[in-house]
Motif scaffolding. Structure first.
Motif, PDB file in Angstrom:
ATOM      1  N   ASN A 239       0.834  -1.201   0.000  1.00 54.76           N
ATOM      2  CA  ASN A 239       0.000   0.000   0.000  1.00 54.76           C
ATOM      3  C   ASN A 239       0.874   1.258   0.000  1.00 54.76           C
ATOM      4  N   ALA A 240       1.936   1.249   0.820  1.00 58.22           N
ATOM      5  CA  ALA A 240       2.846   2.401   0.882  1.00 58.22           C
ATOM      6  C   ALA A 240       3.564   2.588  -0.444  1.00 58.22           C
ATOM      7  N   SER A 241       3.991   1.478  -1.051  1.00 59.53           N
ATOM      8  CA  SER A 241       4.703   1.554  -2.329  1.00 59.53           C
ATOM      9  C   SER A 241       3.801   2.120  -3.425  1.00 59.53           C
ATOM     10  N   GLN A 242       2.546   1.658  -3.466  1.00 58.16           N
ATOM     11  CA  GLN A 242       1.619   2.110  -4.503  1.00 58.16           C
ATOM     12  C   GLN A 242       1.141   3.535  -4.268  1.00 58.16           C
ATOM     13  N   ALA A 243       1.286   4.027  -3.041  1.00 53.54           N
ATOM     14  CA  ALA A 243       0.849   5.393  -2.737  1.00 53.54           C
ATOM     15  C   ALA A 243       1.816   6.439  -3.275  1.00 53.54           C
ATOM     16  N   MET A 244       3.023   6.008  -3.651  1.00 53.18           N
ATOM     17  CA  MET A 244       4.038   6.952  -4.117  1.00 53.18           C
ATOM     18  C   MET A 244       4.195   6.854  -5.630  1.00 53.18           C
ATOM     19  N   ALA A 245       3.741   7.891  -6.333  1.00 53.05           N
ATOM     20  CA  ALA A 245       3.794   7.897  -7.804  1.00 53.05           C
ATOM     21  C   ALA A 245       5.230   8.015  -8.308  1.00 53.05           C
ATOM     22  N   HIS A 246       6.087   8.661  -7.523  1.00 56.33           N
ATOM     23  CA  HIS A 246       7.487   8.848  -7.909  1.00 56.33           C
ATOM     24  C   HIS A 246       8.384   8.127  -6.902  1.00 56.33           C
ATOM     25  N   PRO A 247       9.624   7.830  -7.275  1.00 53.43           N
ATOM     26  CA  PRO A 247      10.525   7.152  -6.339  1.00 53.43           C
ATOM     27  C   PRO A 247      10.552   7.847  -4.985  1.00 53.43           C
ATOM     28  N   GLY A 248      10.355   7.075  -3.927  1.00 49.13           N
ATOM     29  CA  GLY A 248      10.301   7.661  -2.591  1.00 49.13           C
ATOM     30  C   GLY A 248      10.901   6.736  -1.552  1.00 49.13           C
ATOM     31  N   THR A 249      10.629   7.067  -0.292  1.00 51.80           N
ATOM     32  CA  THR A 249      11.197   6.310   0.824  1.00 51.80           C
ATOM     33  C   THR A 249      10.092   5.790   1.731  1.00 51.80           C
ATOM     34  N   ILE A 250      10.186   4.514   2.075  1.00 52.86           N
ATOM     35  CA  ILE A 250       9.282   3.913   3.058  1.00 52.86           C
ATOM     36  C   ILE A 250      10.074   3.710   4.335  1.00 52.86           C
ATOM     37  N   ARG A 251       9.618   4.321   5.411  1.00 54.18           N
ATOM     38  CA  ARG A 251      10.305   4.201   6.700  1.00 54.18           C
ATOM     39  C   ARG A 251       9.554   3.202   7.579  1.00 54.18           C
ATOM     40  N   VAL A 252      10.275   2.204   8.031  1.00 51.60           N
ATOM     41  CA  VAL A 252       9.679   1.147   8.846  1.00 51.60           C
ATOM     42  C   VAL A 252      10.417   1.082  10.181  1.00 51.60           C
ATOM     43  N   SER A 253       9.654   1.138  11.263  1.00 50.38           N
ATOM     44  CA  SER A 253      10.268   1.052  12.590  1.00 50.38           C
ATOM     45  C   SER A 253       9.336   0.313  13.540  1.00 50.38           C
ATOM     46  N   ALA A 254       9.886  -0.131  14.659  1.00 46.19           N
ATOM     47  CA  ALA A 254       9.097  -0.811  15.677  1.00 46.19           C
ATOM     48  C   ALA A 254       9.683  -0.483  17.039  1.00 46.19           C
ATOM     49  N   GLU A 255       8.848  -0.451  18.069  1.00 47.45           N
ATOM     50  CA  GLU A 255       9.327  -0.161  19.413  1.00 47.45           C
ATOM     51  C   GLU A 255       8.425  -0.813  20.454  1.00 47.45           C
ATOM     52  N   ASN A 256       8.988  -1.022  21.636  1.00 48.77           N
ATOM     53  CA  ASN A 256       8.217  -1.529  22.767  1.00 48.77           C
ATOM     54  C   ASN A 256       7.481  -0.360  23.419  1.00 48.77           C
ATOM     55  N   VAL A 257       6.187  -0.521  23.681  1.00 46.63           N
ATOM     56  CA  VAL A 257       5.423   0.550  24.335  1.00 46.63           C
ATOM     57  C   VAL A 257       4.521  -0.043  25.409  1.00 46.63           C
ATOM     58  N   HIS A 258       4.279   0.741  26.434  1.00 45.96           N
ATOM     59  CA  HIS A 258       3.299   0.370  27.463  1.00 45.96           C
ATOM     60  C   HIS A 258       2.145   1.366  27.359  1.00 45.96           C
ATOM     61  N   LEU A 259       0.959   0.873  27.065  1.00 44.84           N
ATOM     62  CA  LEU A 259      -0.205   1.736  26.886  1.00 44.84           C
ATOM     63  C   LEU A 259      -1.031   1.805  28.161  1.00 44.84           C
ATOM     64  N   SER A 260      -1.480   3.012  28.484  1.00 44.72           N
ATOM     65  CA  SER A 260      -2.432   3.165  29.583  1.00 44.72           C
ATOM     66  C   SER A 260      -3.839   2.911  29.041  1.00 44.72           C
TER      67      SER A 260
END
Length: 482
Positions: A239-260
């Protein structure tokens, strides 16, 4: 006109409405003969209020009684009036049947419109699936033909392409099952780091876009279905790749979180992995944003509209959540929250051996001839003796014979769905009665079956979703060798 609960006067309209022929049939009678005994308490309350001097008019719906005994929806309006011979209650009764009939017609029209729109949406969905499936079938048939016609040295590339096409067809099939039956995940401890890196590499291979990945080494594990999480990652990256009509960058990250509590809508307090996938595309139009997770909605000229809808279904089935941040001309960011196992580490993930196992005697049941022959060949390739049957009745008969001959089967592999016959769930229950120590694997084309998600509760040691590779089969076999 009513006084002390008795009718003093009625007009011709009320005579007709109540199903009587003359006014004399009503005058002097109790008003409850029209308003119904179920409204007695309300009428008495109204009369007492009037006797106490409260002259405010009242109006409410009631169920009146027709002379035939049928019930009539009515609207009652009553007001106190002063007559020469004392106060009385002026009652107006309005027939609500025409209004209700009009409302029923309106509902029918809306249902028809909704049905028509749904059929149109299903047409779009079917068209998108047919398009994707035809492309995959073309790739499969073409590569199969080329492999058949080529020399030994050239076949490896064609077989590799075949495997990729089959894998994508399997993913498409599982997306459909996610909607048709809910997509019950088959969970195990999963390390996301490797899964994310593999998905990014797979989706962006040959793409004009580049990826930036930021993953902490101490990322918690998640209790999840790795195949379904892989589907989430692939769909969001596509979906991210198809959303960019021109060459672009997809940033992918993950982190540990504690939700209230309620920090993220619909998520309970606790530990989660927050996955972030950001593109640099044009963003999602405001009018489309409320519908992006609708399985019958797509903004693409070609497509089934299954991608984001399956992401939502899978994430919710895992007890997680998803949020979207989008800005016109600046891109879109998806945040996926998956419940974490914070005290777990990558070392805790079981990696069963996929090497050769000791030769075993295997009873295999599947109603499909192609599947039966293929798996028979795979098992024999792994060095096992195989007896293949078509349904549960035959499986039970063979198991009884094997016990009588003291040539017990070392393993039973059962397909859960046998149209017109006994499936794997009932079959294993019967075999356990014969041999409580039986070792069994469940296989199915429906990963949504509860047996697949909780196989040990039904007497199986492992489960396999069709289609599966030789390596996946070997892993499942290894689980039964303990």
């Amino acid at each position: 006109m009513v006084r002390k609960g008795s009718i003093l006067y009625v007009n011709d309209a009320l005579v007709h409405l109540s199903g009587r022929k003359t006014k004399e049939e009503l005058i002097g009678r109790s008003v409850l003969e029209i308003t119904g005994k179920e409204n007695h308490a309300r009428v008495v309350e109204y009369i007492k209020a009037r006797e106490a001097g409260n002259q405010a008019p009242v109006s409410y719906p009631i169920t009146g009684i027709h002379a035939s005994g049928n019930r009539i929806p009515l609207q009652l309006f009553a007001s106190l009036v002063n007559m020469d011979d004392g106060p009385a209650t002026l009652v107006f009764l309005t027939d609500l049947r025409p209004q209700k009939k009009a409302e029923e017609e309106r509902i029918k029209i809306l249902q028809h419109v909704e049905h028509t729109q749904r059929m149109e949406s299903l047409g779009v969905l079917a068209g998108g699936i047919a398009h994707d499936l035809n492309n995959l079938l073309t790739g499969i048939s073409t590569n199969a033909f080329l492999a058949q016609m080529s020399s030994d040295g050239e076949r490896e590339d064609y077989f590799s392409s075949l495997q990729i096409a089959v894998k994508r067809a399997s993913q498409l099939s599982r997306q459909l099952l996610t909607f048709s039956r809910g997509g019950e995940p088959v969970k195990a401890l999963v390390a996301l780091n490797e899964l994310i890196e593999d998905s990014v590499s797979f989706v962006l291979r040959g793409s004009r876009h580049k990826a930036e990945i930021a993953l902490p080494s101490e990322l918690w594990l998640v209790d999840a279905d790795s195949g379904q999480v892989n589907q989430v990652l692939n769909n969001l990256l596509i979906n991210a790749s198809q959303a960019m009509a021109h060459p672009g960058t997809i940033r992918v990250s993950a982190e540990n979180v504690h939700l209230s509590e309620q920090q993220v809508p619909k998520l309970t307090k606790g530990d989660y992995i927050r996955l972030k996938i950001q593109d640099t595309g044009k963003g999602i139009p405001p009018e489309a944003l409320p519908r992006i997770f609708d399985p019958f909605f797509t903004t693409k000229s070609q497509g089934s509209g299954l991608g984001l809808a399956s992401v939502y279904s899978i994430v919710r089935a895992h007890g997680g959540g998803i949020e979207v941040d989008t800005r016109q001309g600046q891109g879109t960011t998806f945040f996926v929250y998956l419940p974490a196992a914070p005290n777990s580490t990558a070392r805790q993930i079981e990696t069963p051996s996929t090497g050769s196992l000791a030769a075993s005697r295997v009873l295999f049941m599947d109603d499909d001839e192609i599947v039966r022959k293929s798996l028979e060949t795979m098992l024999r390739t792994l060095g096992h003796e195989v007896v293949a049957v078509t349904d549960g009745e035959h499986a039970i008969d063979h198991y009884k014979e094997a016990l009588a001959e003291e040539r017990k089967f070392d393993l039973v592999i059962l397909d859960l769905t046998i149209p017109g016959g006994m499936g794997g769930k009932d079959t294993i229950a019967r075999i356990i009665e014969l041999d409580p120590d039986v070792k069994a694997i469940a296989i199915s084309g429906y990963s949504t079956d509860d047996v697949m998600a909780n196989c040990t509760e039904y007497g199986f040691l492992a489960s396999l979703s069709k289609p599966f590779s030789l390596e996946e089969l070997s892993s499942a076999l290894a689980k039964t060798s303990v």
